[in-house]
Write a protein that holds these residues in place. Structure first.
Motif, PDB file in Angstrom:
ATOM      1  N   LYS A  45       0.823  -1.207   0.000  1.00  0.00           N
ATOM      2  CA  LYS A  45       0.000   0.000   0.000  1.00  0.00           C
ATOM      3  C   LYS A  45       0.862   1.264   0.000  1.00  0.00           C
ATOM      4  O   LYS A  45       0.482   2.288  -0.581  1.00  0.00           O
ATOM      5  N   ALA A  46       2.038   1.200   0.630  1.00  0.00           N
ATOM      6  CA  ALA A  46       2.905   2.382   0.735  1.00  0.00           C
ATOM      7  C   ALA A  46       3.405   2.846  -0.627  1.00  0.00           C
ATOM      8  O   ALA A  46       3.624   4.042  -0.841  1.00  0.00           O
ATOM      9  N   GLY A  47       3.613   1.912  -1.560  1.00  0.00           N
ATOM     10  CA  GLY A  47       4.052   2.293  -2.895  1.00  0.00           C
ATOM     11  C   GLY A  47       5.536   2.577  -3.025  1.00  0.00           C
ATOM     12  O   GLY A  47       5.944   3.395  -3.862  1.00  0.00           O
ATOM     13  N   PHE A  48       6.354   1.911  -2.215  1.00  0.00           N
ATOM     14  CA  PHE A  48       7.803   2.106  -2.324  1.00  0.00           C
ATOM     15  C   PHE A  48       8.300   1.673  -3.706  1.00  0.00           C
ATOM     16  O   PHE A  48       7.827   0.676  -4.257  1.00  0.00           O
ATOM     17  N   PRO A  49       9.292   2.376  -4.267  1.00  0.00           N
ATOM     18  CA  PRO A  49       9.836   1.970  -5.572  1.00  0.00           C
ATOM     19  C   PRO A  49      10.719   0.733  -5.484  1.00  0.00           C
ATOM     20  O   PRO A  49      10.945   0.049  -6.481  1.00  0.00           O
ATOM     21  N   PHE A  50      11.236   0.462  -4.290  1.00  0.00           N
ATOM     22  CA  PHE A  50      12.097  -0.697  -4.050  1.00  0.00           C
ATOM     23  C   PHE A  50      12.254  -0.852  -2.543  1.00  0.00           C
ATOM     24  O   PHE A  50      11.787  -0.002  -1.777  1.00  0.00           O
ATOM     25  N   LYS A  51      12.891  -1.932  -2.132  1.00  0.00           N
ATOM     26  CA  LYS A  51      13.156  -2.121  -0.707  1.00  0.00           C
ATOM     27  C   LYS A  51      14.589  -1.712  -0.397  1.00  0.00           C
ATOM     28  O   LYS A  51      15.521  -2.091  -1.102  1.00  0.00           O
ATOM     29  N   ARG A  52      14.749  -0.933   0.660  1.00  0.00           N
ATOM     30  CA  ARG A  52      16.063  -0.556   1.159  1.00  0.00           C
ATOM     31  C   ARG A  52      16.042  -0.637   2.679  1.00  0.00           C
ATOM     32  O   ARG A  52      15.011  -0.395   3.308  1.00  0.00           O
ATOM     33  N   THR A  53      17.180  -0.982   3.257  1.00  0.00           N
ATOM     34  CA  THR A  53      17.291  -1.038   4.713  1.00  0.00           C
ATOM     35  C   THR A  53      18.425  -0.137   5.172  1.00  0.00           C
ATOM     36  O   THR A  53      19.329   0.204   4.391  1.00  0.00           O
ATOM     37  N   ASP A 119       6.768  14.268  -8.886  1.00  0.00           N
ATOM     38  CA  ASP A 119       6.192  14.049 -10.218  1.00  0.00           C
ATOM     39  C   ASP A 119       4.906  13.228 -10.133  1.00  0.00           C
ATOM     40  O   ASP A 119       3.910  13.534 -10.795  1.00  0.00           O
ATOM     41  N   GLN A 120       4.936  12.165  -9.336  1.00  0.00           N
ATOM     42  CA  GLN A 120       3.752  11.317  -9.187  1.00  0.00           C
ATOM     43  C   GLN A 120       2.598  12.087  -8.561  1.00  0.00           C
ATOM     44  O   GLN A 120       1.444  11.950  -8.983  1.00  0.00           O
ATOM     45  N   GLU A 123       1.148  14.494 -11.102  1.00  0.00           N
ATOM     46  CA  GLU A 123       0.364  13.749 -12.095  1.00  0.00           C
ATOM     47  C   GLU A 123      -0.989  13.331 -11.524  1.00  0.00           C
ATOM     48  O   GLU A 123      -2.019  13.420 -12.208  1.00  0.00           O
ATOM     49  N   LEU A 124      -1.001  12.884 -10.271  1.00  0.00           N
ATOM     50  CA  LEU A 124      -2.262  12.500  -9.635  1.00  0.00           C
ATOM     51  C   LEU A 124      -3.215  13.687  -9.543  1.00  0.00           C
ATOM     52  O   LEU A 124      -4.411  13.565  -9.822  1.00  0.00           O
ATOM     53  N   VAL A 125      -2.687  14.837  -9.161  1.00  0.00           N
ATOM     54  CA  VAL A 125      -3.522  16.037  -9.034  1.00  0.00           C
ATOM     55  C   VAL A 125      -4.091  16.434 -10.387  1.00  0.00           C
ATOM     56  O   VAL A 125      -5.284  16.738 -10.518  1.00  0.00           O
ATOM     57  N   GLU A 126      -3.247  16.420 -11.419  1.00  0.00           N
ATOM     58  CA  GLU A 126      -3.688  16.858 -12.743  1.00  0.00           C
ATOM     59  C   GLU A 126      -4.709  15.897 -13.352  1.00  0.00           C
ATOM     60  O   GLU A 126      -5.534  16.297 -14.171  1.00  0.00           O
ATOM     61  N   LEU A 149       7.770  12.354   0.438  1.00  0.00           N
ATOM     62  CA  LEU A 149       7.768  13.061  -0.840  1.00  0.00           C
ATOM     63  C   LEU A 149       9.199  13.103  -1.362  1.00  0.00           C
ATOM     64  O   LEU A 149      10.040  13.849  -0.855  1.00  0.00           O
ATOM     65  N   ASP A 150       9.453  12.306  -2.370  1.00  0.00           N
ATOM     66  CA  ASP A 150      10.792  12.183  -2.937  1.00  0.00           C
ATOM     67  C   ASP A 150      10.918  13.066  -4.180  1.00  0.00           C
ATOM     68  O   ASP A 150       9.918  13.438  -4.799  1.00  0.00           O
TER      69      ASP A 150
END
Length: 239
Positions: A45-53, A119-120, A123-126, A149-150
């Motif tokens: 649900k979080a929508g991470f682009p990848f996993k990092r620790t 950017d995401q 795009e969601l707002v637009e 917010l990245d």
């Protein structure tokens, strides 16, 4: 539940455990399975682009990042206090890595997290044509305990997106935490919010309500390229 029952029953018979031990083991395994399932749902649900620790982060390569400070952030006390975190620095120095890793730590601590690049978000707002759709998006981004917010790097956003971003951060102030990651200095954030006055209001809150971490180091991406390409290293050394 049935598979856990069968496995636990077989283990108890094999190890000659009591019925009490059997029930205790069964409940423990069921709890673990449900917790793992919950974590996976929240991570997706979080929508991470990848996993990092945080263990994967090379603090020796980035000495301007204080490992103790990052470990303190991993405790998620800043979320409990509804404070923010800002990572600033040039591309490739590990801002997104640290943001994602802290996001995972937040989920492991029981917090709801949402990850978006700027950017995401724009795009969601637009894409939301009606006021009702934008209101639904707005309220959905108020809910997470932590919003990440990245790539806060756009020089300019549309009027709709700038207004949305300002109102979102204004509304989340002292109600939910935000992690920002940006290549730009604060002085360059004005166009993100549609006016210098709005930017000043947000930045004033960040200066008094956020942990600001400026990373001044070499690019991890360049480091990896040099490691994987000895010919490139030789070429750079010869220049």
């Amino acid at each position: 539940m049935s598979s856990s029952f069968d496995r636990t029953a077989q283990e108890c018979i094999k190890n000659k455990k009591t019925p009490h031990d059997f029930l205790e083991g069964l409940l423990e395994k069921e709890f673990t399975l449900r917790e793992d399932s919950r974590l996976q749902r929240w991570i997706q649900k979080a929508g991470f682009p990848f996993k990092r620790t945080l263990k994967e982060f090379d603090f020796t390569f980035q000495p301007t990042v204080d490992e103790t400070q990052i470990s303190d952030l991993a405790s998620c006390q800043y979320i409990d206090k509804t404070e923010d975190v800002v990572f600033m620095g040039p591309p490739g120095v590990g801002k997104t890595h640290l943001s994602v890793a802290l996001g995972y730590e937040a989920i492991y601590s029981g917090h709801d997290v949402k990850f978006l690049t700027l950017d995401q978000l724009v795009e969601l707002v637009e894409r939301k044509a009606s006021a009702e759709e934008r209101h639904y998006l707005f309220t959905s981004l108020l809910r997470p305990d932590l919003l990440i917010l990245d790539e806060m790097d756009l020089y300019e956003t549309s009027t709709n997106a700038a207004t949305f971003l300002f109102k979102l951060l204004h509304q989340r102030y002292e109600t939910g935490s935000v992690i920002f990651a940006s290549n730009r200095s604060f002085e360059e954030w004005g166009r993100l919010f549609g006016s210098q006055q709005r930017a000043a209001a947000i930045l004033d809150r960040l200066h008094h309500h956020a942990t600001i971490i400026k990373i001044e180091g070499e690019s991890y991406r360049l480091k990896d390229k040099l490691r994987d390409n000895p010919n490139l290293v030789a070429s750079l050394n010869s220049n």
